[in-house]
Design an enzyme around this catalytic site. Structure first.
Site, short mmCIF file in Angstrom:
data_model
loop_
_atom_site.label_atom_id
_atom_site.label_comp_id
_atom_site.label_asym_id
_atom_site.label_seq_id
_atom_site.Cartn_x
_atom_site.Cartn_y
_atom_site.Cartn_z
N ASP A 281 0.87 -1.17 0.00
CA ASP A 281 0.00 0.00 0.00
C ASP A 281 0.92 1.23 0.00
O ASP A 281 2.13 1.12 0.18
CB ASP A 281 -0.97 0.01 1.19
CG ASP A 281 -2.18 0.91 0.91
OD1 ASP A 281 -2.11 1.72 -0.04
OD2 ASP A 281 -3.19 0.82 1.62
C1 NOJ Z 1 -3.96 4.05 0.17
C2 NOJ Z 1 -5.17 3.17 0.35
O1 NOJ Z 1 -5.06 2.45 1.56
C3 NOJ Z 1 -5.36 2.17 -0.79
O2 NOJ Z 1 -6.59 1.53 -0.60
C4 NOJ Z 1 -5.30 2.87 -2.12
O3 NOJ Z 1 -5.51 1.97 -3.16
C5 NOJ Z 1 -3.94 3.53 -2.23
N1 NOJ Z 1 -3.79 4.52 -1.18
C6 NOJ Z 1 -3.73 4.19 -3.59
O4 NOJ Z 1 -4.51 5.30 -3.71
#
Ligand code: NOJ
Length: 742
Positions: A281
């Site tokens: 993530d």
């Molecule tokens: C953080 C989030 O937790 C995740 O769900 C998301 O896909 C990413 N950012 C990218 O935006």
């Protein structure tokens, strides 16, 4: 011991790739032979474009330089064909011309915004859910993307957690079916079609179990709980062919998931033989330093790559650390190759080596927008997502000819609040989106007078608008109120300790109710809220979540009877914050619950009723359904034999409508204490008034199985209850059978 780990690890790579198609393998291997270490590590590096920027997309020149030099494999958040094309052109200037992957978040749509995933889950309509993902995938690909970071398949039992809005609720069975439907929707017929995008199952894993519902918080749970409750939707996504997995931000039992070998290397890439890409993530590789799990960037890179994380999202830690870790012999080249290979295979599958611009088509981008069939589908699922919580004296549906209706509340005329969190692309042409007010206006007869007063803001303390609202209520035959959360009160980093209806909105409801007029309340929110006064007094309540661009029309369809509500809650609604976490499939305890008298040896709270305000699976209809004639094919079955469960459901009311017939089991005695009820099947059926439908459920061994203490998936012999009903708490038919030893 360390040596043994490497041997097993390397053995597992060879094994996992043995099954890839020979031609893909060959093309990838040829390319990899030409790649330098820096170019290989470049494939593991993902940058963000300037979020939602129009032009220029990447202002940081070094990112462009990195792309030109083959030091970037993927980018996220690049808006539209023009900008993705621009960056792909830079990638084509690199030595080996390896195309970039473009990814984005389309949690519930891109230009056309669908209901939030939690709302869609309330539809229990897998076809409609799949279609919504299909359309979001089509739009995303037409904007030049190859990859979406959805579906979010985290089980969530705590409505304080802001990200509860992103998933399918609390149940592993429903959650698994929805996970598979969404994967199939995003990925379409097959990867390689220009309207198919790679889907991502996230956040791996148990992110929804953050202690106290505080986002990013620690998770500590037993392995059987992990396997029985939190892993199933991920397994279902893998089985449905999902292309990618995303690590979560949390630590699980002391180890951040991005560096968790057991989860990624052993379960996902090992036991489940997952061949796709694992992406961190945003910054979760580096977060391991803040967790205190590794000392520095070097430790973070080492831990993540060993655990099986292939792509580093936005941290640049892989880019900076991996070259020297390989050169110093701290990690074998094979480990890098394994990750690179997974990414390149997908780029081949998408056809990007044949034409890196095949997703960048201006015509397609233009045509996908505002497609009437897609808008129709969005309205369809929006109305199916609405849950009728209360309808005393059949106040709903309303006649379209009422003389005067008062429309009150901060959500009535708002467009933004209908769209909810994770809907950032909408301002492009917001004029296309109608408000709830407009939806109602379009629906009622020309003779109906609509009076409007906002009454108050969503989240402040001023009651200065109450007088006007009371005044118009008094002039009207009926009052429709629309209240709830602001669009950014649920979502990432939007955990709340207080989940009442915000501000003075419930005070406004009380003031309007006091006029004596019949009141209908619609609650728009990204999570279950606590609204006991409203629930106990107001005669009609619709839970309208955040329904997206078609909210206005869909809500009017339900209010005025053009659609008979069929939504059922995919998550338990608590009576109070102190009751959280509360979920239907909890285990039995050794003591009975409190009843009226306070006594010793009672479980639960002495100062609160034990049941939730609204249970899992609950939702009313304008009509009534009768359940009858339950029959099991046998009273004892052998292992492997299928039990047929038959019954009839009749529409005994006046309106045509849909019912979600739910089947729960209870494994009465087992080697691990089992939940008091577990959803194991359901059917959503449509019945005309007076019509009866025959329902058949098949109970297979798999449905009776669970992960035991040794994490074996077993169906243990013994007695099982079968419960069929209209919600987890409204069981209409009951029977039992025995699973024999042999
Ligand atoms: C953080 C989030 O937790 C995740 O769900 C998301 O896909 C990413 N950012 C990218 O935006």
């Amino acid at each position: 011991m360390k040596k043994l780990f490497w041997i097993l690890l390397l053995f597992s790579f060879n094994q996992s790739f043995a099954q890839l198609s020979a031609s893909d393998n060959k093309r990838v291997e040829n390319l990899m032979k030409k790649m330098t270490l820096e170019e290989k590590i470049g494939q593991l590096n993902q940058y963000t474009g300037n979020f939602l920027a129009d032009t220029p997309v990447i202002t940081a020149e070094f990112k462009n330089e990195d792309i030109r030099n083959g030091r970037v494999g993927a980018i996220l958040n690049v808006k539209g064909v023009k900008n993705t094309r621009g960056l792909q052109e830079l990638a084509m200037q690199s030595r080996l011309k390896i195309p970039l992957l473009f990814g984005n978040d389309v949690l519930h749509g891109l230009h056309l915004i669908f209901p939030i995933p939690l709302a869609e889950a309330a539809s229990w309509d897998l076809k409609a859910i799949q279609k919504s993902a299909r359309i979001a995938g089509t739009e995303s690909s037409a904007y030049g993307n190859h990859w979406v970071f959805e579906p979010m398949v985290d089980i969530a039992r705590d409505p304080r957690w802001g990200r509860v809005m992103e998933g399918a609720g609390e149940d592993p069975y429903l959650g698994s079916l929805i996970a598979a439907a969404r994967v199939k929707g995003f990925q379409g017929e097959k990867l390689g079609d220009t309207d198919a995008v790679m889907a991502t199952a996230k956040h791996f894993v148990a992110y929804g179990a953050a202690i106290g519902g505080r986002d990013y918080n620690t998770v500590d749970m037993s392995l059987p709980e992990l396997w029985n409750i939190y892993l199933p939707p991920f397994k279902a996504a893998a089985d449905a062919g999902v292309t990618a997995f995303m690590n979560s931000f949390n630590s699980l039992n002391g180890i951040p998931t991005t560096g968790n070998k057991y989860l990624v290397r052993e379960i996902l890439k090992g036991k489940w033989n997952f061949k796709g890409i694992v992406v961190s993530d945003w910054g979760s590789v580096g977060d391991m330093i803040a967790h205190g799990y590794v000392k520095d960037d070097e430790g973070a890179a080492l831990s993540a790559i060993i655990a099986g994380c292939d792509i580093d999202m936005e941290d640049q830690i892989y880019k900076k650390q991996l070259p020297k870790l390989v050169e110093e012999g701290k990690i074998p080249m094979k480990l890098i190759d394994e990750a690179v290979k997974r990414i390149l295979i997908k780029k081949f599958e998408l056809g990007l080596f044949d034409d890196p611009f095949r997703f960048a088509n201006n015509e397609r981008e233009k045509n996908v927008i505002n497609n009437p069939d897609n808008i129709k589908a969005a309205r369809d699922i929006a109305k199916k997502s609405i849950v009728l919580l209360k309808n005393e004296n059949q106040l709903l549906p309303l006649s379209k000819d009422i003389k005067t209706i008062a429309l009150i509340g901060p959500h009535i005329k708002s467009v933004r609040e209908n769209l909810g969190f994770w809907s950032t692309w909408w301002p492009d042409d917001s004029a296309r989106i109608i408000s709830q007010y407009q939806g109602i206006k379009n629906k009622v007869s020309a003779n109906t007078r609509l009076l409007y007063a906002k009454g108050c803001e969503v989240n402040d303390t001023s009651t200065s608008g109450f007088a006007e609202a009371i005044n118009i209520a008094k002039q009207s035959a009926v009052v429709i109120m629309s209240v709830g959360e602001q669009f950014d009160m649920s979502g990432e980093s939007r955990s709340r300790s207080d989940i009442d209806i915000p501000g003075v909105q419930e005070e406004l409801i009380k003031a309007i109710y006091a006029t004596g007029k019949p009141v209908i309340v619609m609650i728009n929110a990204g999570r279950p809220l606590v609204f006991n006064w409203t629930a106990d007094h107001v005669p009609a309540i619709l839970y309208t979540w955040w329904l997206g661009t078609e909210a206005g029309g869909a809500i009017a369809d339900v209010l005025f009877g053009d659609y008979n509500p069929s939504g059922k809650l995919p998550i338990t609604f608590p009576r109070s914050i102190g009751q959280i976490p509360i979920y239907y499939n909890h285990q039995s305890t050794g003591k009975p619950p409190y009843n009226d008298s306070v006594a010793y040896y009672r479980t639960g709270y002495m100062d609160l009723m034990q049941n939730p305000k609204f249970p899992f699976g609950y939702g009313l209809s304008y009509t009534q359904f009768k359940y009858s004639d339950l029959e099991l094919s046998k009273s004892k079955i052998k292992p492997g034999e299928i039990l047929h469960v038959k019954l009839n459901v009749t529409n005994s009311g006046k309106y045509a409508g849909e019912e979600v017939v739910q089947l729960y089991i209870h494994d009465k005695v087992a080697s691990l204490v089992r939940p008091i009820k577990e959803l194991k099947d359901f059917q959503k059926i449509f019945l005309n008034p007076g019509e009866t439908k025959f329902i058949l459920f098949n109970i297979t061994k798999e449905k009776l199985s669970f992960y035991n203490e040794k994490l074996e998936f077993v169906a243990e012999p013994g007695d099982f209850d079968i419960m069929i009903g209209s919600s987890s708490a409204d069981i209409r038919l009951h029977s039992s059978f025995e699973l024999l030893n042999q």
